[in-house]
Design a protein around this motif. Sequence first.
Motif, PDB file in Angstrom:
ATOM      1  N   GLY A 177      57.438  23.893  54.471  1.00 48.04           N
ATOM      2  CA  GLY A 177      58.471  23.397  53.579  1.00 48.04           C
ATOM      3  C   GLY A 177      59.375  24.459  52.988  1.00 48.04           C
ATOM      4  O   GLY A 177      59.175  25.656  53.166  1.00 48.04           O
ATOM      5  N   PRO A 178      60.411  24.001  52.256  1.00 46.80           N
ATOM      6  CA  PRO A 178      61.428  24.906  51.732  1.00 46.80           C
ATOM      7  C   PRO A 178      60.951  25.844  50.628  1.00 46.80           C
ATOM      8  O   PRO A 178      61.616  26.842  50.345  1.00 46.80           O
ATOM      9  N   ALA A 179      59.829  25.570  49.999  1.00 46.29           N
ATOM     10  CA  ALA A 179      59.331  26.460  48.942  1.00 46.29           C
ATOM     11  C   ALA A 179      58.581  27.668  49.514  1.00 46.29           C
ATOM     12  O   ALA A 179      58.262  28.602  48.780  1.00 46.29           O
ATOM     13  N   PHE A 180      58.314  27.652  50.812  1.00 44.36           N
ATOM     14  CA  PHE A 180      57.540  28.734  51.428  1.00 44.36           C
ATOM     15  C   PHE A 180      58.449  29.916  51.768  1.00 44.36           C
ATOM     16  O   PHE A 180      59.491  29.727  52.407  1.00 44.36           O
ATOM     17  N   PRO A 181      58.064  31.145  51.398  1.00 42.29           N
ATOM     18  CA  PRO A 181      58.911  32.321  51.655  1.00 42.29           C
ATOM     19  C   PRO A 181      58.726  32.881  53.070  1.00 42.29           C
ATOM     20  O   PRO A 181      58.282  34.013  53.266  1.00 42.29           O
ATOM     21  N   MET A 182      59.088  32.080  54.064  1.00 38.47           N
ATOM     22  CA  MET A 182      58.871  32.471  55.459  1.00 38.47           C
ATOM     23  C   MET A 182      59.574  33.780  55.812  1.00 38.47           C
ATOM     24  O   MET A 182      58.987  34.650  56.458  1.00 38.47           O
ATOM     25  N   LYS A 183      60.822  33.919  55.390  1.00 37.39           N
ATOM     26  CA  LYS A 183      61.571  35.136  55.703  1.00 37.39           C
ATOM     27  C   LYS A 183      60.849  36.367  55.149  1.00 37.39           C
ATOM     28  O   LYS A 183      60.713  37.380  55.836  1.00 37.39           O
TER      29      LYS A 183
END
Length: 193
Positions: A177-183
């Motif tokens: 999801g969008p809250a995860f700091p994948m970058k």
Amino acid sequence: MKILPNHHIDTANYIPVPGGSPMRIRRFLVMHYTSGATALSSINFWKTPDAKGASAHFVIDRDGTLYQCRACDTTCGHAGKSKWTHAGKTYEGLNSCSIGIEFANGGDSTNLIRRYSTLPALRAKHRNGGNVCDWERYTPEQIATGKKLALVLVKRYNLDAILGHDDIAPDRKVDPGPAFPMKEIRQHCGFTA
């Protein structure tokens, strides 16, 4: 944090979930959220028939506690029907070639966010579509543990990419999801965003 000869992490609490097949080659690291209460509640669920074989190698609780459920040389049922193309080769059924990390997180469930999160929700739209909604934020402790674990795994197994479940199954999954700091995690492990 280091990987032992038996493919276990030395600092993880080991709670085995039976099953899996030998996994000789690992190519990818796949990030997930549990859509559940706690790491232990998810692990306990995976041990029931209702889980239908779902599992992951690791679960990171909101306080940063790391649990390992299966050795990294054994498959888990975390990716399901999935597909990813890397360096011109398409991989299908990524359970056979990926390590799964689940983060205890309610995702877009407002009930779970209210009950288990101490952080304000992130109001956002998922990059794969859908409505704007609330997403549970990941704790700094979870991200710190996740970054350490990801780096150890990428280095030891020479992994090709760090992916989200929403990358490999975009028509049916929205985690992490969008809250995860994948970058941030990708860059920490030496990948470009």
